[in-house]
Motif scaffolding. Structure first.
Motif, PDB file in Angstrom:
ATOM      1  N   LYS A 224      59.519  12.456  34.953  1.00  0.00           N
ATOM      2  CA  LYS A 224      58.605  13.871  34.664  1.00  0.00           C
ATOM      3  C   LYS A 224      57.997  14.026  35.684  1.00  0.00           C
ATOM      4  O   LYS A 224      57.167  13.285  36.889  1.00  0.00           O
TER       5      LYS A 224
ATOM      6  N   ARG B 144      69.014  10.913  43.839  1.00  0.00           N
ATOM      7  CA  ARG B 144      68.231   9.938  42.971  1.00  0.00           C
ATOM      8  C   ARG B 144      67.130   9.537  44.684  1.00  0.00           C
ATOM      9  O   ARG B 144      67.768   9.473  46.018  1.00  0.00           O
TER      10      ARG B 144
ATOM     11  N   ASP C 128      65.504   9.695  39.756  1.00  0.00           N
ATOM     12  CA  ASP C 128      65.756  11.117  39.297  1.00  0.00           C
ATOM     13  C   ASP C 128      65.666  12.588  38.372  1.00  0.00           C
ATOM     14  O   ASP C 128      64.504  12.505  38.290  1.00  0.00           O
ATOM     15  N   ARG C 129      66.558  13.080  37.861  1.00  0.00           N
ATOM     16  CA  ARG C 129      66.296  14.029  37.567  1.00  0.00           C
ATOM     17  C   ARG C 129      65.891  14.502  36.026  1.00  0.00           C
ATOM     18  O   ARG C 129      64.727  14.673  35.341  1.00  0.00           O
ATOM     19  N   SER C 130      66.039  12.573  35.646  1.00  0.00           N
ATOM     20  CA  SER C 130      64.913  12.693  34.169  1.00  0.00           C
ATOM     21  C   SER C 130      62.689  12.585  34.452  1.00  0.00           C
ATOM     22  O   SER C 130      62.395  12.394  33.447  1.00  0.00           O
TER      23      SER C 130
ATOM     24  N   GLN D   6      59.990  17.590  41.107  1.00  0.00           N
ATOM     25  CA  GLN D   6      61.439  18.013  40.829  1.00  0.00           C
ATOM     26  C   GLN D   6      62.175  19.256  41.908  1.00  0.00           C
ATOM     27  O   GLN D   6      61.023  20.227  40.951  1.00  0.00           O
TER      28      GLN D   6
ATOM     29  N   ALA E 194      66.723  21.248  33.583  1.00  0.00           N
ATOM     30  CA  ALA E 194      67.102  19.518  32.868  1.00  0.00           C
ATOM     31  C   ALA E 194      67.952  19.131  31.646  1.00  0.00           C
ATOM     32  O   ALA E 194      68.898  18.442  32.339  1.00  0.00           O
TER      33      ALA E 194
END
Length: 458
Positions: A110, A54, A106-108, A137, A170
């Motif tokens: 966009k 994160r 974080d990886r969520s 990302q 993802a």
């Protein structure tokens, strides 16, 4: 009377309206100013989000003119809606304040262009501002099925290196990473560093394959440098053993100089190590060549020296020649090269004859200042087991004054048929006298025993 009073009251009332109105007009002229917004900052920018971590981002801006309220909103790439973030205020003085907020990505999150919209107001109005920033990302990558084959080859043969490059998705899975440059790196057996020797690009399925020439045993691996959206990756190492090709060698230009030397003297051994590579004979660098000697009357070769070849294959060594005999150079081979020997060279090394100076005397003793001193003695040479006169040889007379360390040359003389010599020299200081025979290619040096003479003034 009543009428007069009413008139006075009315006048006062009118005057009161005037007083109330006047401040209102003044208030319009000095109304509060609308707030200002400056220094809208996103830190860091761009926001790089590793797939497994994160990243906390700080948003800040500065308001002026005593802003009483402020708000901030984040908007991801379209289609999307704004999200309000919580601000904290820090007064900077003179009507200024800094508003700050943090947000974790974080990886969520966009990827793409995001927007920060800020808003501030006070009783005099409101103001707004915008700041665009990028969210990237960065996904994990990995090599699978990397292989180097065949595992055992001869030097110069080609080996095939295959593998596949994939990237994390993802959803947590993996997919092929196409069109990316992959480097082939090599680390030799016993080495510490990797060197890139070739490169290629991945196919649509993420696979790649490349041929390289095997020159040394060692490990191969694939390396990917990554991009703005992907992490670097390195494959596991695969070892390949390379068997050397044994090339024919020869030792050319071999020589020993001089060919005749006194026993115990130095000779210089030279030559050149070459290998046949299919196009001709080239010098071989960094290989050890041994020097062997066989004394006259002996059947045994003895190693007496060695040297490593330079970049042209040349070698050179200074060695003491103790006796007459034969010399040769030998290369034992190794690491793809066959052994070889040079031609044989004869060197005559004769022993020097011993010499001595006997019966050396300086007289008279003592001697008066400025008078002549006489010097006599005999030079002899050892002939077999007998000492015989050494005639027609040059000897030198030296003097060292009392308290001095250095011998000074005074004059030369030659020996007669009986090996004897006689010299005269004026004496001015007390000290030591001696005679020296320097020797030559056939004979050793001889030094007479020093004789002390005192010089007197009367």
């Amino acid at each position: 009377m009543l009428r007069r009073i009413t008139t006075v009251v009315a006048t006062v009332a009118v005057g009161s309206v005037t007083l109330v109105t006047a401040p209102a007009a003044a208030a319009t002229v000095g109304a509060p100013k609308a707030p200002t917004i400056t220094s809208v900052v996103v830190q860091p920018n761009p926001v790089v989000v590793p797939s497994e971590k994160r990243v906390t981002v700080t948003f800040s801006f500065v308001t002026g003119n005593d802003a009483t309220e402020a708000e901030a909103y984040l908007k991801p790439p379209a289609p999307s809606v704004e999200t309000k973030i919580t601000l904290t205020k820090r007064n900077l003085g003179f009507g200024k304040a800094q508003w700050t907020a943090t947000h974790s990505f974080d990886r969520s999150a966009k990827p793409g262009s995001w927007n920060l919209r800020v808003y501030a107001k006070n009783s005099g109005g409101d103001a707004s501002g915008n700041k665009s920033f990028e969210v990237r990302q960065v996904w994990k990558t990995a090599f699978t099925n990397f292989d180097a084959r065949p595992r055992l080859v001869r030097e110069g043969d080609r080996i095939r290196l295959d593998g596949r490059l994939q990237v994390e998705t993802a959803g947590g899975g993996r997919k092929a990473l196409a069109g990316e440059r992959v480097h082939i790196a090599f680390r030799p057996l016993g080495g510490r560093s990797w060197v890139r020797v070739d490169s290629t690009r991945t196919r649509r399925d993420g696979g790649f394959g490349e041929f390289v020439r095997a020159t040394r045993s060692g490990w191969y691996r694939a390396e990917y440098d990554g991009s703005k959206t992907t992490h670097p990756a390195k494959s596991e190492a695969d070892r390949v053993t390379v068997k050397p090709r044994e090339l024919a060698t020869r030792i050319s230009d071999f020589d020993v100089a001089p060919r005749s030397v006194a026993a115990g003297g130095k000779v210089t051994v030279t030559g050149r190590l070459q290998a046949a590579d299919g196009r001709g004979w080239d010098g071989v660098r960094g290989r050890r060549v041994d020097i062997f000697f066989q004394e006259k009357g002996s059947g045994e070769w003895v190693r007496v020296g060695s040297d490593r070849t330079d970049r042209f294959g040349r070698f050179r060594e200074r060695i003491t020649a103790k006796a007459p005999g034969w010399w040769r150079a030998v290369f034992d081979g190794g690491r793809g090269l066959k052994g070889s020997e040079s031609r044989v060279v004869w060197v005559a090394a004769e022993s020097k004859a011993d010499t001595r100076i006997v019966r050396f005397d300086a007289f008279p003793e003592p001697v008066r200042f400025g008078r002549f001193l006489n010097f006599r003695g005999k030079l002899q040479v050892l002939d077999g087991k007998r000492w015989v006169p050494f005639d027609r040889q040059k000897v030198r007379l030296y003097f060292k004054a009392d308290g001095r360390r250095k011998w000074e040359l005074v004059k030369d003389a030659r020996t007669g048929r009986d090996g004897g010599f006689a010299l005269r020299e004026r004496a001015f200081r007390s000290g030591w006298w001696r005679v020296v025979f320097a020797g030559d290619a056939r004979t050793e040096e001889a030094v007479a025993r020093p004789d002390h003479v005192r010089v007197v003034r009367r």
